[in-house]
Write an enzyme that holds these catalytic residues in place. Structure first.
Site, mmCIF file in Angstrom:
data_model
loop_
_atom_site.group_PDB
_atom_site.id
_atom_site.type_symbol
_atom_site.label_atom_id
_atom_site.label_comp_id
_atom_site.label_asym_id
_atom_site.label_seq_id
_atom_site.Cartn_x
_atom_site.Cartn_y
_atom_site.Cartn_z
ATOM 1 N N HIS A 170 0.789 -1.267 0.044
ATOM 2 C CA HIS A 170 0.084 -0.069 0.134
ATOM 3 C C HIS A 170 0.937 1.314 -0.121
ATOM 4 C CE1 HIS A 170 -3.838 2.363 1.219
ATOM 5 N NE2 HIS A 170 -2.725 3.135 1.530
ATOM 6 N N GLU A 171 1.850 1.470 0.806
ATOM 7 C CA GLU A 171 2.530 2.313 0.892
ATOM 8 C C GLU A 171 3.692 2.643 -0.420
ATOM 9 O OE1 GLU A 171 1.597 4.332 2.958
ATOM 10 O OE2 GLU A 171 0.656 3.169 4.437
ATOM 11 N N TYR A 226 -9.845 2.164 1.115
ATOM 12 C CA TYR A 226 -10.310 2.182 2.495
ATOM 13 C C TYR A 226 -11.325 0.960 2.722
ATOM 14 C CZ TYR A 226 -8.792 6.866 3.997
ATOM 15 O OH TYR A 226 -7.927 7.973 4.354
#
Length: 497
Positions: A170-171, A226
């Site tokens: 994700h990062e 999300y």
């Protein structure tokens, strides 16, 4: 290639196009690519982003949308130089450095997470040498800038809360230029934001971005999405509801999605033949099957089932035969990258490949052809199994599931051991304990050695060591629904006899 797959490979970022279009070391612990408690999180996918928020609440970081580091003087949605440059050979090299306080386990997790990008895209995360622009990975929150900002740019991956493959990815995806999927400009056609359950100070986390979505589909399953309850101030009330059908699963804990991969490949104009197969079961075929596959093909299929172990069964196989399969061949790796051990080395010809069972839920298939003489290719199906294995290495241990702890109920595990032609297998059971019963009808181990069957064995029986008749052995371990013991441990080695 069919139209659907072609569209997936051409998919450009949802959020990611808020950025305008304009080799890691050898893995030391194959298969160890998730935090020990990740299986618990698998039951509640909505906790994925909650993990990031929990960690970041304790850190003094200037964040936007929960984990995006803010920059001064520019917006990622309008920057023209925030993509990582492409090299002359077509790869996108992203230099990185690690803080000194990471353990070897942490480093292995990072390299495994980065390896999926390398397998499926043209992005290569490479250790920094003298590059001016690089990712400075440190244990400070779970956070990243969006795209390349220049110089040493922090990527926060906290030792105490961010050690999960999907959080690392994700990062890293932020660093490549991707925003959160739920903020893309057309999101209101796919989700409803329930502002009544969001505190006023948290609404900024749901602001839409001015993204170029190219008319392509929204990705509910993106690793950049999300979860349903992100920033909810009311227990049990979601902040994101899917439309037109509510309760479509959003976000996930397994890692990059098919569309995440396609977005990267389009954004960076990657010329790759790579497929992510992430369902519980499915199939794969060589290009043009059942017609001849093309010359100079180089393709990979990463199979990543949601759980258990991957079982791969070939239905048809016809690949140009050559000495040592130097021309066209297939290889199969026991993990998500080519750095993992081989389950099957170069194989060609027309003999059907035996069933393959990986040691984890990930398996990589590689296919390569040269510039002349083709075959029909192959077709195969895959599924999830609880246990078993396929072994081509010269020697190793083989155990029942969970050994030396108790095996589970209702097991049906198949193990195949295959030596090179001309060699035999020395096989020895070093520890054995199952439920005892007359005729071994409950829990047992049986062995097929060519035309000979050995067993079934149960209880505390001491199984004699032996050398195989040919170059293969087949083992089956079975348990019923009650009374489990530690099972078995065996070892084998190949040799000339």
């Amino acid at each position: 290639m069919d139209k659907k797959i072609s569209l997936l490979l051409l998919f450009v970022v949802g959020q990611v196009t808020s950025v305008p279009l304009s080799t890691s070391s050898q893995l030391s612990i194959p298969g160890l690519d998730e935090h020990a408690t990740d299986s618990e999180a698998a039951e509640e996918p909505e906790e994925n982003f909650a993990k990031i928020i929990k960690v970041n609440k304790e850190k003094a970081l200037n964040l936007y949308q929960g984990d995006i580091l803010k920059t001064s003087g520019r917006s990622a949605t309008s920057c023209t130089g925030c993509l990582w440059p492409k090299s002359a050979n077509g790869t996108v090299n992203v230099p990185y450095s690690f803080a000194s306080n990471y353990s070897s386990w942490n480093l292995n997790l990072f390299q495994t997470s980065m390896g999926e990008f390398e397998t499926l895209t043209c992005v290569r995360f490479v250790p920094r040498t003298t590059e001016n622009d690089y990712l400075n990975i440190m244990s400070r929150g779970c956070a990243s800038f969006v795209g390349r900002i220049g110089g040493s740019q922090m990527v926060g991956l906290d030792i105490d809360g961010c050690m999960y493959r999907r959080i690392v990815q994700h990062e890293l995806n932020h660093a490549l230029g991707f925003y959160h999927e739920h903020t893309r400009s057309d999101r209101d056609n796919y989700i409803t934001i329930m502002y009544q359950y969001i505190s006023p100070g948290s609404t900024i986390n749901f602001e839409m971005q001015n993204t170029n979505n190219l008319g392509l589909e929204y990705d509910y399953g993106s690793v950049m999405h999300y979860d349903s309850f992100a920033f909810s101030n009311t227990s049990g009330q979601p902040t994101i509801v899917t439309i037109p059908v509510p309760n479509i699963p959003i976000g996930q804990i397994n890692g990059l999605s098919v569309l995440d991969i396609a977005k990267i490949n389009q954004l960076y104009q990657c010329d790759v033949c790579a497929y992510l197969l992430n369902e519980k079961n499915g199939s794969l075929t060589s290009a043009n099957y059942p017609s001849d596959y093309p010359n100079n093909a180089s393709c990979v299929w990463l199979i990543r089932t949601p759980s258990d172990q991957v079982a791969l069964n070939f239905v048809a196989f016809d690949v140009q035969s050559s000495p040592n399969c130097i021309s066209d061949y297939i290889r199969i790796y026991d993990g998500p990258t080519k750095r993992y051990p081989l389950l099957l080395d170069r194989t060609c010809g027309t003999v059907l490949i035996p069933p393959i069972i990986a040691s984890t839920n990930q398996l990589l298939v590689e296919f390569s052809s040269d510039s002349s003489v083709n075959g029909v290719g192959f077709t195969a199906s895959y599924s999830s199994v609880q246990c078993g294995g396929t072994f081509y290495t010269p020697g190793r241990n083989v155990t029942s599931p969970g050994y030396p702890n108790s095996y589970g109920p209702n097991m049906n595990c198949i193990y195949t051991i295959t030596a090179p032609v001309g060699k035999k297998i020395s096989f020895m059971v070093t520890d054995f304990q199952t439920e005892a019963s007359q005729y071994c009808i409950y829990d047992y181990l049986e062995i097929q050695d060519g035309s000979n069957w050995k067993g079934p064995f149960c209880g505390n029986y001491k199984i004699p060591s032996f050398t195989s008749q040919g170059n293969s052995l087949w083992l089956r371990f079975v348990s019923d629904r009650s009374t489990q013991f530690k099972g078995f441990q065996a070892s084998y080695k190949f040799g000339e006899y």
